[in-house]
Design a protein around this motif. Sequence first.
Motif, PDB file in Angstrom:
ATOM      1  N   ALA A   7      41.079  37.454  41.782  1.00 43.88           N
ATOM      2  CA  ALA A   7      41.438  38.173  43.008  1.00 43.88           C
ATOM      3  C   ALA A   7      41.433  39.685  42.775  1.00 43.88           C
ATOM      4  N   ARG A   8      41.950  40.110  41.639  1.00 42.16           N
ATOM      5  CA  ARG A   8      41.978  41.545  41.339  1.00 42.16           C
ATOM      6  C   ARG A   8      40.568  42.105  41.208  1.00 42.16           C
ATOM      7  N   ARG A   9      39.684  41.358  40.595  1.00 41.68           N
ATOM      8  CA  ARG A   9      38.314  41.843  40.424  1.00 41.68           C
ATOM      9  C   ARG A   9      37.565  41.919  41.751  1.00 41.68           C
ATOM     10  N   LEU A  10      38.001  41.101  42.719  1.00 40.41           N
ATOM     11  CA  LEU A  10      37.392  41.139  44.047  1.00 40.41           C
ATOM     12  C   LEU A  10      38.126  42.090  44.978  1.00 40.41           C
ATOM     13  N   GLY A  11      39.226  42.683  44.486  1.00 37.06           N
ATOM     14  CA  GLY A  11      39.982  43.619  45.310  1.00 37.06           C
ATOM     15  C   GLY A  11      40.781  42.955  46.410  1.00 37.06           C
ATOM     16  N   ILE A  12      41.185  41.689  46.195  1.00 37.23           N
ATOM     17  CA  ILE A  12      41.938  40.931  47.203  1.00 37.23           C
ATOM     18  C   ILE A  12      43.388  40.777  46.736  1.00 37.23           C
ATOM     19  N   PRO A  13      44.363  41.083  47.591  1.00 35.96           N
ATOM     20  CA  PRO A  13      45.775  40.929  47.203  1.00 35.96           C
ATOM     21  C   PRO A  13      46.102  39.484  46.838  1.00 35.96           C
ATOM     22  N   VAL A  14      46.975  39.294  45.842  1.00 35.66           N
ATOM     23  CA  VAL A  14      47.355  37.954  45.414  1.00 35.66           C
ATOM     24  C   VAL A  14      48.875  37.871  45.318  1.00 35.66           C
ATOM     25  N   ILE A  15      49.430  36.855  45.962  1.00 38.91           N
ATOM     26  CA  ILE A  15      50.869  36.611  45.959  1.00 38.91           C
ATOM     27  C   ILE A  15      51.141  35.336  45.161  1.00 38.91           C
ATOM     28  N   LEU A  16      52.126  35.372  44.276  1.00 43.32           N
ATOM     29  CA  LEU A  16      52.491  34.203  43.482  1.00 43.32           C
ATOM     30  C   LEU A  16      53.808  33.613  43.973  1.00 43.32           C
ATOM     31  N   GLU A  17      53.820  32.317  44.192  1.00 40.52           N
ATOM     32  CA  GLU A  17      55.056  31.592  44.481  1.00 40.52           C
ATOM     33  C   GLU A  17      55.527  30.976  43.173  1.00 40.52           C
ATOM     34  N   VAL A  18      56.757  31.304  42.752  1.00 36.46           N
ATOM     35  CA  VAL A  18      57.223  30.922  41.424  1.00 36.46           C
ATOM     36  C   VAL A  18      58.340  29.884  41.494  1.00 36.46           C
ATOM     37  N   LEU A  36      46.423  23.601  25.529  1.00 32.86           N
ATOM     38  CA  LEU A  36      45.075  24.160  25.347  1.00 32.86           C
ATOM     39  C   LEU A  36      44.184  23.793  26.529  1.00 32.86           C
ATOM     40  N   ILE A  37      44.365  22.582  27.062  1.00 32.12           N
ATOM     41  CA  ILE A  37      43.608  22.163  28.245  1.00 32.12           C
ATOM     42  C   ILE A  37      44.011  23.014  29.451  1.00 32.12           C
ATOM     43  N   GLU A  38      45.312  23.287  29.565  1.00 31.66           N
ATOM     44  CA  GLU A  38      45.784  24.150  30.659  1.00 31.66           C
ATOM     45  C   GLU A  38      45.137  25.533  30.564  1.00 31.66           C
ATOM     46  N   LEU A  39      45.061  26.076  29.354  1.00 32.74           N
ATOM     47  CA  LEU A  39      44.430  27.387  29.164  1.00 32.74           C
ATOM     48  C   LEU A  39      42.950  27.342  29.522  1.00 32.74           C
ATOM     49  N   ALA A  40      42.273  26.282  29.105  1.00 33.05           N
ATOM     50  CA  ALA A  40      40.838  26.148  29.380  1.00 33.05           C
ATOM     51  C   ALA A  40      40.562  26.040  30.879  1.00 33.05           C
ATOM     52  N   TYR A  41      41.528  25.496  31.621  1.00 35.07           N
ATOM     53  CA  TYR A  41      41.347  25.325  33.064  1.00 35.07           C
ATOM     54  C   TYR A  41      41.187  26.664  33.782  1.00 35.07           C
ATOM     55  N   ASN A  42      41.620  27.753  33.146  1.00 36.16           N
ATOM     56  CA  ASN A  42      41.453  29.065  33.766  1.00 36.16           C
ATOM     57  C   ASN A  42      39.995  29.383  34.071  1.00 36.16           C
ATOM     58  N   LEU A  43      39.082  28.900  33.225  1.00 39.53           N
ATOM     59  CA  LEU A  43      37.660  29.138  33.456  1.00 39.53           C
ATOM     60  C   LEU A  43      37.208  28.459  34.748  1.00 39.53           C
ATOM     61  N   ILE A  44      37.650  27.206  34.942  1.00 36.80           N
ATOM     62  CA  ILE A  44      37.308  26.470  36.165  1.00 36.80           C
ATOM     63  C   ILE A  44      37.941  27.148  37.384  1.00 36.80           C
ATOM     64  N   ALA A  45      39.228  27.507  37.253  1.00 40.07           N
ATOM     65  CA  ALA A  45      39.936  28.150  38.364  1.00 40.07           C
ATOM     66  C   ALA A  45      39.275  29.482  38.728  1.00 40.07           C
ATOM     67  N   TYR A  46      38.910  30.241  37.727  1.00 43.32           N
ATOM     68  CA  TYR A  46      38.282  31.547  37.966  1.00 43.32           C
ATOM     69  C   TYR A  46      37.040  31.391  38.829  1.00 43.32           C
TER      70      TYR A  46
END
Length: 306
Positions: free
Chosen positions: A52-63, A12-22
């Motif tokens: 990134a999508r909302r700003l129209g900037i390409p985003v690459i994920l390293e998995v 749940l903390i990991e999910l909440a961190y999305n707000l900070i990351a955003y």
Amino acid sequence: MTKYVPEFVFELIELAYNLIAYMRVGKQLKSQNADMLYERYSLFMFGGVLRARRLGIPVILEVNDAAIVERVRPLFFKGLARRVEKWVFKKCDGVVFISTNFKNTVEREHGVIAPSVICPNAADIEQFTLAGVDRTQVKKDLGLEGKAVCGYVGAFVYWHGIDWFVKEIAPRLAAEPQLALLLVGDGVVFEEILAVVRDNGLQGQVIMPGRVPHEKVGDYIAAMDYGILPDSNEYGSPMKLFEMMAMGVALVSPSFEPIAEVVEDGGTGWLFPPNDRKSAVEKVIELSKDTQNIERVGEQAESYIR
């Protein structure tokens, strides 16, 4: 937090961190006038891709990890993690996988995803280098002069298999005086392995310096003639494989697909069937009597990584 809270709370903390990351990612992308966002994917993390999508900037994920593979830390909200993962893999502009096996597994589970490429791990060849290193002196300082030294570097944990390797080879080491083991690292099975060494009277043949500073790891690798990677997994790209090979230390490794993608059996290392403990031990002992082969393959491993 991982030590003291239940798994579901941590997630749940990991999910909440999305707000900070955003918010933070958005601020950085704007202030730096960024052309692209490159993000190491983390479970439950969608904030970076969304921003990134909302700003129209390409985003690459390293998995390097995923909700659909076997993990050391089991997931509580596994279904939710899969849904988040499927969304970000489709909504990003590109994915970098560490192995073909990982790529195929993700596509099999999640269907169509963003365009992807395979990029195995690598080594910092300025840090992991033999330039200016006297390997003979390093071995002498550790009391390993004249020995064929088989080394291991990493965590002493069950899933890396170093415990079973030592238990399997220990009864045979006394009859192989030309062979020595240099096992660098620490972890939950360290004391267990140390007890095996003591019980078999192998203190002079098995050297266990424990955990060493990262910047000193190369000094210990320099004392190794070849190495052992007892276990891995079906999708991973082990860092130790690349860093040791970069220093001319070829490894005896399980032939999981990601390892077989970068190791040529008999050319840049040696492969044994996964979980075939007998084969792993036999190969290590066999090589200890063939120093020319060790040197040749080690040189080719170093050249390949560079």
